[in-house]
Design an enzyme around this catalytic site. Sequence first.
Site, PDB file in Angstrom:
ATOM      1  N   LYS A 376     -12.107  21.781 -58.539  1.00  6.81           N
ATOM      2  CA  LYS A 376     -11.730  21.191 -57.260  1.00  6.81           C
ATOM      3  C   LYS A 376     -12.979  20.661 -56.562  1.00  6.81           C
ATOM      4  O   LYS A 376     -13.994  21.341 -56.479  1.00  6.81           O
ATOM      5  CB  LYS A 376     -11.039  22.242 -56.390  1.00  6.81           C
ATOM      6  CG  LYS A 376     -10.337  21.682 -55.161  1.00  6.81           C
ATOM      7  CD  LYS A 376      -9.504  22.763 -54.483  1.00  6.81           C
ATOM      8  CE  LYS A 376      -8.759  22.202 -53.289  1.00  6.81           C
ATOM      9  NZ  LYS A 376      -7.932  23.218 -52.619  1.00  6.81           N
ATOM     10  N   GLU A 462       6.641  32.449 -50.459  1.00  6.79           N
ATOM     11  CA  GLU A 462       7.203  32.839 -49.166  1.00  6.79           C
ATOM     12  C   GLU A 462       8.392  33.781 -49.301  1.00  6.79           C
ATOM     13  O   GLU A 462       8.567  34.689 -48.482  1.00  6.79           O
ATOM     14  CB  GLU A 462       7.611  31.591 -48.381  1.00  6.79           C
ATOM     15  CG  GLU A 462       6.451  30.734 -47.907  1.00  6.79           C
ATOM     16  CD  GLU A 462       5.951  29.742 -48.938  1.00  6.79           C
ATOM     17  OE1 GLU A 462       4.995  29.000 -48.645  1.00  6.79           O
ATOM     18  OE2 GLU A 462       6.526  29.723 -50.060  1.00  6.79           O
ATOM     19  N   ARG A 490      11.609  28.013 -46.843  1.00  7.61           N
ATOM     20  CA  ARG A 490      11.694  28.353 -48.264  1.00  7.61           C
ATOM     21  C   ARG A 490      12.189  29.774 -48.479  1.00  7.61           C
ATOM     22  O   ARG A 490      12.579  30.138 -49.587  1.00  7.61           O
ATOM     23  CB  ARG A 490      10.320  28.184 -48.914  1.00  7.61           C
ATOM     24  CG  ARG A 490       9.799  26.756 -48.888  1.00  7.61           C
ATOM     25  CD  ARG A 490       8.294  26.669 -49.062  1.00  7.61           C
ATOM     26  NE  ARG A 490       7.804  27.207 -50.317  1.00  7.61           N
ATOM     27  CZ  ARG A 490       7.637  26.504 -51.423  1.00  7.61           C
ATOM     28  NH1 ARG A 490       7.939  25.218 -51.434  1.00  7.61           N
ATOM     29  NH2 ARG A 490       7.175  27.051 -52.511  1.00  7.61           N
TER      30      ARG A 490
END
Length: 735
Positions: A376, A462, A490
């Site tokens: 990244k 979640e 979610r």
Amino acid sequence: MGSFSVLKTNFSSFMLLSQEGFSLPMLSSSFHSKKLKLNAVASDQEYQNEDEDKKNGGAMSSSQRKQQKPMKIKRALNFSGEKPSTPILDTINYPKHMKNLSVEELEMLADEVREELIYVVSKTGGHLSASLGVAELTVALHHVFNTPDDKIIWDVGHQAYLHKILTARRSRMHTIRQTNGLSGFPKRDESQHDAFGAGHSSTSISAGLGMAVGRDLLGKNNHVIAVIGDGAMTAGQAYEAMNNAGFLDSNLIIILNDNNQVSLPTATVDGPAPPVGALSKALTKLQSSRKFQQLHQTAKAITERVGGQAHEITTEVDLYLKGMINGLGACFFEELGLHYIGPVNGHNMEELVHIMKVVKAIPGQGAVIIHVVTQKGKGYAPAEAAADKMHGVVKFEPHSGKQFKSKSSTLSYTQYFAQALIAEAERDDKIVAIHAAMGGGTGLNLFQKRFPDRCFDVGIAEQHAVTFAAGLATEGLKPFCAIYSSFLQRAYDQVVHDVDLQKLPVRFAMDRAGLVGADGPTHCGAFDTTFMACLPNMVVMAPSSERDLMNMVATAAAIDDRPSCFRFPRGNGIGSVIPSFNKGTPLEVGKGRVLEEGSRVAILGYGTIVQSCVEAAHLLQRFEISATVVDARFCKPLDGDLIKQLARDHEVLLTVEEGSIGGFGSHVSHFLALNGLLDGDLKWRAMTLPDRYIEHGSQKEQVEQAGLSSEHIAATVLALIGENKDALHLLKFMM
């Protein structure tokens, strides 16, 4: 070029090869009896196990030196802030213009799009490092596959900026995340090359599988590619989709972009936060295992010796030997029915292109997962060095990476929440905190620094976070589950079934409630009041200021017989007086407060939009209209006595909220109707977010689009009163 391995679930049918009469057991035995030595080495240090190197003295054999490719000297990239020279990118308007480029030209193109990205995002802000990390991968995908016929689905979408540049949107990148500009996420109505809209994580494999099955039913033959990060693989939906993909066996290519960091602002106060979960450990083990690398090299050695039918034989040998070391983790994908390829160096263009071409050419391959290892922030030193890898940035100086963050006299609501929760936890050792890979975004990285054993990062999960919190509550602990408003959607079934139905005292801190600006509708917290306040046991609150937020943290901590929630917005506080030592005072549940006394009009606000209600009252005073302003504080339970008083003492009652239809205003209207307060002369109106999604832009511009500014509130009152048309006309000029 590095080699790679392929795994299949049902390898028994391939044990005997028809080609040349070879059988895998025979070939394997012959291989071992001849004691073939590995004559290839990994091309990059990322694929070396440093511990084993040290044990072996770090020496390299002469045969290895011969096989090692000379290192290419890459030009220094231009991050000066001046527009970079991009001769290859300048020839690319659509992906079809990339088809005839050589590997060397593709590598140059990857560098150029990195330079272009830094140049653009340094002026606009946005998501940066995820796209930097997939430059080679993005270029390789568009070189090998043919969008929009072939479908590329970017999970979450943070990493899709380069995809936008290469798909005819380069000239509009300076508008990204701005009003009427490009979205920061893939969006179907923005480009035919955006196969599926995104913004939330872990949806790509499900969507891709649906597209693949739909393709098969319609008799088409295009390719479907889902690009998903290792962070998004922590969510259950990704596993549900892989399980179904292995069963249905439709042709689907899954690119696992493994950057060893969840693509979210996961830095702690002290530095980078390691990714959570057993999957991350398994993937890391796959990357670093010397045995796994030797397996790759063995396949390559056989290719060199056998020639001719090498690819087919190599595949089978690779498969056969893999069974001996399947404890490394790839077996997991294999058992789901997926063909596994990897790990692949995600910054090696030659290897990426070769593997994708091979996979593309295989007919009827079923579901394939290509494990691509990337870094990244790759190629931009400030991002590589930053604790959060410069995941999301404001405008910055390209050479140094220094961000031009605006200064404010107040902290963000997120920080005030974290400070208040820490203050409560200092006094109550039963308080614990849970977040879903959002330690920085929710402020719980501050809590984690103070209470490392009482803060839980569950990954992008979640659903699990909510039921995990429910389990903690059954043991007498006091869980605070901090999840963005739009992300809590979610986990709604868990909120209903696992928490509210059992009346468990889980506290939900819903950050980013209301309009959120540049992230747009995917992150807009429009619906939380509506879906939380309909639950029978839930206490639902919203503060009008940072002081009230800290008091509501204390209130939630004190509520121990049922679940509760409070919402707060993105942005900074208004400058209200903060409680001593950040310790809030519990509020009386279900009680609002009058901020300003008036006569004809009552404006009942819910949440931080109360401040706009106060400003509207001051505007009305210019036209000699007296307005009462009330801070409701609670949507459930409502302050029934106060609402009755407002209805009886005023000609007009206006409810105002930064939430969807069906929220606070609906609860007030229901109460008014049940109590006969709408049967007389009262004029009642509800001001909510409009019944449509509001596109990205600044929060101020979004409020204007929604019709919820102080001027809009005052104009609504004037229209209801039906007097002083000149005043209404003047107010329009003020707007």
